[in-house]
Write a protein that holds these residues in place. Structure first.
Motif, PDB file in Angstrom:
ATOM      1  N   ALA A 182       0.839  -1.197   0.000  1.00  0.00           N
ATOM      2  CA  ALA A 182       0.000   0.000   0.000  1.00  0.00           C
ATOM      3  C   ALA A 182       0.875   1.248   0.000  1.00  0.00           C
ATOM      4  CB  ALA A 182      -0.930  -0.012   1.207  1.00  0.00           C
ATOM      5  N   GLN A 183       1.985   1.219   0.756  1.00  0.00           N
ATOM      6  CA  GLN A 183       2.874   2.381   0.801  1.00  0.00           C
ATOM      7  C   GLN A 183       3.496   2.644  -0.568  1.00  0.00           C
ATOM      8  OE1 GLN A 183       5.785   2.056   3.878  1.00  0.00           O
ATOM      9  NE2 GLN A 183       4.287   2.314   5.526  1.00  0.00           N
TER      10      GLN A 183
ATOM     11  N   GLU B 208       0.939   4.333  -2.654  1.00  0.00           N
ATOM     12  CA  GLU B 208       0.783   5.752  -2.330  1.00  0.00           C
ATOM     13  C   GLU B 208       1.943   6.572  -2.868  1.00  0.00           C
ATOM     14  OE1 GLU B 208       0.034   6.148   1.887  1.00  0.00           O
ATOM     15  OE2 GLU B 208      -1.543   4.653   1.652  1.00  0.00           O
TER      16      GLU B 208
ATOM     17  N   ARG C 242       1.687   7.857  -6.338  1.00  0.00           N
ATOM     18  CA  ARG C 242       0.850   9.027  -6.548  1.00  0.00           C
ATOM     19  C   ARG C 242       1.730  10.259  -6.773  1.00  0.00           C
ATOM     20  NH1 ARG C 242      -3.430   9.021  -1.984  1.00  0.00           N
ATOM     21  NH2 ARG C 242      -1.643   9.864  -0.875  1.00  0.00           N
ATOM     22  N   ASP C 243       2.846  10.340  -6.010  1.00  0.00           N
ATOM     23  CA  ASP C 243       3.741  11.479  -6.153  1.00  0.00           C
ATOM     24  C   ASP C 243       4.731  11.282  -7.290  1.00  0.00           C
ATOM     25  OD1 ASP C 243       2.663  12.926  -4.084  1.00  0.00           O
ATOM     26  OD2 ASP C 243       3.826  11.827  -2.591  1.00  0.00           O
TER      27      ASP C 243
ATOM     28  N   ALA D 284       0.021   0.697  -8.683  1.00  0.00           N
ATOM     29  CA  ALA D 284      -0.453   1.293  -7.433  1.00  0.00           C
ATOM     30  C   ALA D 284      -1.380   0.339  -6.697  1.00  0.00           C
ATOM     31  CB  ALA D 284      -1.159   2.612  -7.714  1.00  0.00           C
TER      32      ALA D 284
END
Lengths: 453, 549
Positions: A359-360, A363, A366-367, B58
């Motif tokens: 999950a990290q 995330e 995203r950046d 993701a």
């Protein structure tokens, strides 16, 4: 004050060696035999005389207080850095607890003291001058024009690359298998000409994918699409949010300076490893801030065949300031002022579950959508064989992360397996879309960090 | 990969698979659904693929865990002190083949110290640091002589690892049963079952284990299946009775003398002859006694030898080989076997109540001395008889002890093996003091490590003499290497004076002084390192660690 008094471990010393020959030669000198008049001071200086083949013994001094790793001085003619005498002396010093030893505490002799004084003085001068002239030298107007010219060349190169990708997709990836490596090398060279080294490196990697085994079309499409995304990001950079622009610029290969605010913390060295190509050795050092909980990365470069200068052995911690490079995510930092020399600690980073680790990574994408992996510490995992490959199975759930194919074949894998013995261990590494690369492990009970890379 | 990271389910059916298909074929031939064909198609495809790629990455989720490995058995031994663990890491980092070879330089050979380090660590009963096991197993893989000590030190986790890595399979072979505990005497049923159903290696290990603490039980277990074993298995099993051999084994061995296999018969006979009270030993004593006697007719008592004229069926049954090897006379061949198998205790009685020394000193008629003394040497080694060994070795300082006398160096080394370690060291020290080092290598090999004070001094003095004689040190590299490993580390202080480069005498080989200084520096360096090793392992500087043999 005892921080300086704590001696390093042999592993930490050996991690400083520029190559395996030096490691071996240094190990042999790590015994009392050839040394005389050796000693160490509480300020972090170690010195000694080593009898070599000549009539006059070599004078070796090491200063451990520097923030960029130890500094060495030896009167031997070796061009290795550090030389085997410095390594041997450090090993001798590291192997002992202090009293009644062959490297006792004491006052440095004149020849050692002179060098140390001169060094510290120079370092002090450097700090004051660089602090005083904060603004970059040169004509700002000229610099702006240079940056503009470069941006134009990159834009031209990016457009050419985009055309190349379009042609590829029009004709089909199946044709790329026959085209071979040369075409991509040529395109990569064009990107170097366009002053976009980041694009050049990605293009060069594309050439290797068609021969990388089953599933290559998927990987090639993924990398082509991400390259396309990067090119589009550059071409439309005016419309992107600020953080993402910085990420695009650094991915393209534009230089940046670490101008983020200085963050002081106790930084624990999580891992240090080198990757080398024909021109450059890149050293990556992961640090974990004990108070902030941040994980950051230091990069250091050396010319091919030489070890990068910065060296921070795993398991040490230092009280220091770091400042981040621009770009979303802000993992890369530069080491600033250092308040204590690196010293061994029993500190460990807190860990997360296997599910939290992926999950990290998600995330972090995203950046920075081009991110291949993200640093993470797994709290309790068991290295588990799985039909010819290995995975890290969560001790508390039914989930597991596969190891990356590269990590499967490294000798560090067996150190990890041996350390675990079927029991849970804490593992720091890089978690990405290819799997997990373990870099450092800690046993469940008390014990030192075990480097795996 | 069997448990890959799983990408999230696509929202619109198989759009990623479709994109890959289109990309493979090219937009000239196929267009992705929802986009117009033509010039814009590749860009649209790349846009869609970029979105899908980042989305898939993701959304990655961990896969299912495979069956966890069974945890390794716990190691109850105390953890290695940290300085000792670092030392081990350093010794293991010095792998053979990484060096430049050729001249050895002044630095110690770390790999050569590994056996000693392991012996000491095993003696102190420390557990191996798990993260060093891969390097330790790799080292043991390359050097079979290291394996027993390395595996003992590596403990249960090494076997656990060996089951996971085919490179380390040797560890499982070396420990039959793969580390599964062998049934002890308190579980006779399990032992019986393993004995009847186990693999050959497991059965050998089981027999050896039982024999070690209950010789009779092992013999009885073997007797239960003896008749049905294959000949080569019988030979191996019989050989394991060597441990704890006692008079109670005689009936079993006597029955094995009638075995179908000649090798089994020979082994049974050899074992019986090592039991001085056995019927076979008695028979051999009678036969040998009739061949050797004291002749008083010539003034000085002399041993007269009348070698046997035939090797009859009874002698063959008792393990004698009738056919002599090429180049040897039949009768002397038979005599040698008879004397070798006869109990040494019979000779004193038969040869006029003389002591072994007196018997060995007697002249022997007709050039039989070599044959007879050699056979007595073999008997003394087989029967582990120190008083005969002493007599046959003689004084180390007599001139012929250094030359190729009746007793070869190899035989002397074996004879020394039957003596106590102090006596052994004293004899070899005396030998070196008189004859120098050129013949001493083999004899030094059987001396206990570390060398006793007198022996160490004798070796150092002899090296010093060799240096003063002006020869090059590599003529003595074998002894030098032994000294590095075996000399008591406390001798280092006395050696310091030798590490300086001496003035070159007129007749010396050019440059020899420098090379000697280098050799002595390495010797001193190695001794210091060994002293440090012992200290790290929590020992007073050096107790006796095994023997060098």
């Amino acid at each position: 004050m005892t921080q300086q008094g704590v001696r390093w471990t042999a592993d930490q010393v050996l991690a400083l060696a520029p190559d395996s020959a030096s490691r071996k030669a240094g190990s042999k000198l790590g015994a009392a035999g050839p040394w005389s008049e050796a000693g160490s001071s509480d300020e972090g200086t170690v010195w000694g005389l080593c009898r070599g083949s000549g009539s006059k013994p070599y004078q070796t001094v090491i200063d451990l207080t520097d923030s960029t790793g130890p500094a060495y001085k030896c009167s031997c003619p070796s061009r290795k850095f550090p030389c085997k005498h410095a390594l041997g002396l450090l090993l001798l010093w590291a192997g002992e607890s202090g009293t009644g030893s062959s490297v006792p505490r004491g006052q440095a002799p004149d020849w050692a003291e002179q060098w140390i004084k001169g060094r510290r003085q120079r370092a002090e001068e450097k700090r004051t001058t660089s602090g005083a002239s904060g603004a970059p030298a040169g004509d700002p107007e000229a610099a702006r024009r240079r940056a503009e010219r470069r941006a134009e060349r990159i834009t031209a190169g990016a457009a050419e690359l985009e055309q190349r990708l379009t042609d590829l997709l029009r004709g089909g990836l199946a044709a790329a298998e026959q085209a071979g490596y040369g075409l991509w090398e040529e395109t990569a060279a064009r990107m170097v000409d366009a002053q976009a080294p980041g694009l050049a490196a990605r293009v060069r990697e594309l050439g290797a994918i068609p021969s990388s085994g089953p599933g290559w079309p998927v990987r090639l499409l993924e990398e082509c699409a991400l390259l396309h995304l990067l090119v589009q990001g550059w071409l439309r950079r005016e419309r992107l949010p600020e953080g993402l622009v910085a990420t695009v610029r650094s991915r393209i290969g534009l230089p940046a300076s670490a101008d983020g605010p200085a963050a002081r913390d106790r930084w624990l060295v999580l891992a240090q490893y080198d990757t080398a190509d024909s021109r450059l050795t890149t050293r990556r050092i992961w640090l974990h801030g004990a108070e902030s909980g941040r994980t950051v990365q230091l990069l250091s470069y050396g010319a091919a065949g030489r070890a990068p200068e910065l060296s921070l052995p795993v398991g040490l911690a230092l009280d220091a300031e770091v400042s981040a490079y621009p770009g979303a995510g802000r993992l890369r930092v530069a080491l600033g002022e250092q308040f204590t020399p690196p010293s061994p600690v029993t500190l460990r980073p807190p860990g997360v579950s296997v599910a939290q680790a992926t999950a990290q990574y998600g995330e972090a994408l995203r950046d920075d959508p081009w991110l291949d992996s993200h640093p993470v510490t797994l709290a309790r995992v068991i290295p588990t064989p799985d039909a010819g490959s290995w995975q890290l199975a969560d001790a508390d759930s039914e989930l597991a992360l596969p190891l990356t194919p590269a990590a499967q074949s490294r000798s560090g894998l067996w150190r990890l397996v041996a350390l675990s013995g079927g029991a849970p261990v804490r593992v720091f590494g890089e978690c990405g879309h290819r799997g997990f690369t373990p870099l450092t492990a800690w046993p469940e009970e008390a014990g030192e960090a075990v480097p795996l890379c | 990969m069997n448990s890959p990271l799983t990408p999230p389910d696509a929202p619109t059916g198989s759009s990623w698979e479709e994109l890959v298909t289109v990309a493979l074929l090219g937009t000239e031939r196929r267009t992705p659904s929802g986009t117009a064909p033509g010039r814009e198609a590749p860009g649209a495809l790349l846009d869609a693929a970029a979105v899908q790629t980042v989305r898939r990455r993701a959304g990655l989720r961990p896969g299912r865990a495979a069956a966890r490995p069974e945890p390794a058995a716990a190691d109850a031994r105390p953890a290695l002190p940290r300085p000792a663990a670092r030392r081990l890491a350093m010794l293991l980092a010095d792998r053979p083949g990484t060096g430049s070879g050729g001249r050895r330089g002044t630095a110690p050979d770390l790999m050569e110290l590994l056996p000693q380090w392991l012996a000491l660590a095993n003696q102190r009963g420390f557990a191996a640091p798990p993260e060093l096991l891969p390097a330790l197993l790799d080292a043991a893989r390359g050097r079979t002589d290291l394996r027993p000590a390395a595996l003992a030190f590596a403990g249960p986790r090494a076997l656990w690892l060996a089951r996971l890595n085919p490179d380390w399979r040797f560890a499982l072979r070396a420990t039959p049963g793969g580390g599964a505990t062998l049934p002890g005497a308190e579980e006779p049923e399990r032992a019986r079952q393993l004995w009847q159903e186990g693999l050959f290696a497991e059965r050998v290990a089981l027999l050896a284990a039982i024999r070690a603490h209950d010789p009779a039980a092992a013999r009885e277990l073997l007797a239960t299946t003896w008749a049905t074993e294959r000949a080569e298995d019988r030979l191996m099993f019989l050989d394991s009775l060597r441990t704890g051999l006692c008079a109670a084994d005689e009936p079993f061995l006597e029955q094995a003398l009638a075995d179908r296999s000649r090798n089994v018969r020979a082994t049974a006979a050899e074992l019986l002859s090592a039991l001085p009270g056995s019927a076979l030993a008695g028979r051999m004593a009678d036969r040998a006694g009739s061949c050797v006697s004291v002749d008083h007719t010539g003034g000085t008592p002399t041993i007269a030898v009348e070698a046997p004229h035939a090797c009859d069926a009874g002698m063959e049954r008792d393990g004698m080989v009738a056919k002599a090897p090429a180049g040897r006379g039949e009768r002397s061949w038979w005599l040698g076997q008879l004397v070798e198998a006869a109990p040494l205790s019979t000779w004193s009685r038969r040869l006029g109540g003389r002591t072994p020394e007196e018997i060995v000193a007697l002249p022997v008629t007709d050039d039989w001395q070599g044959e007879l003394h050699a056979a007595w040497c073999r008997a003394a080694v087989r029967q582990r008889d120190p008083s005969w060994s002493r007599a046959l070795l003689g004084s180390p300082s007599v001139p012929e002890a250094g030359g190729p006398g009746a007793v070869s160096l190899a035989e002397r080394a074996k004879l020394l093996g039957t003596l106590g370690s102090a006596e052994r060291a004293e004899w070899v020290a005396g030998f070196i003091a008189v004859h120098g080092l050129s013949e001493a290598f083999q004899l030094l090999g059987v001396c206990a490590v570390p060398w006793a004070g007198a022996l160490g001094r004798a070796v150092v003095d002899a090296l010093n003499i060799a240096r003063d004689a002006g020869s090059y040190p590599w003529s003595f590299s074998g002894v030098m290497g032994l000294a590095e490993r075996c000399l008591d580390p406390s001798e280092a202080g006395r050696l310091d004076a030798l590490t300086a480069i001496p003035d070159e005498p007129e007749n010396a080989s050019p440059g020899a002084g420098g090379y000697w200084a280098e050799s002595f520096q390495r010797l001193v360096g190695t001794l210091r390192l060994r002293a440090a090793m012992q200290l790290e392992l929590g020992g007073a500087p050096m107790g006796v660690v095994g023997s060098g043999s």
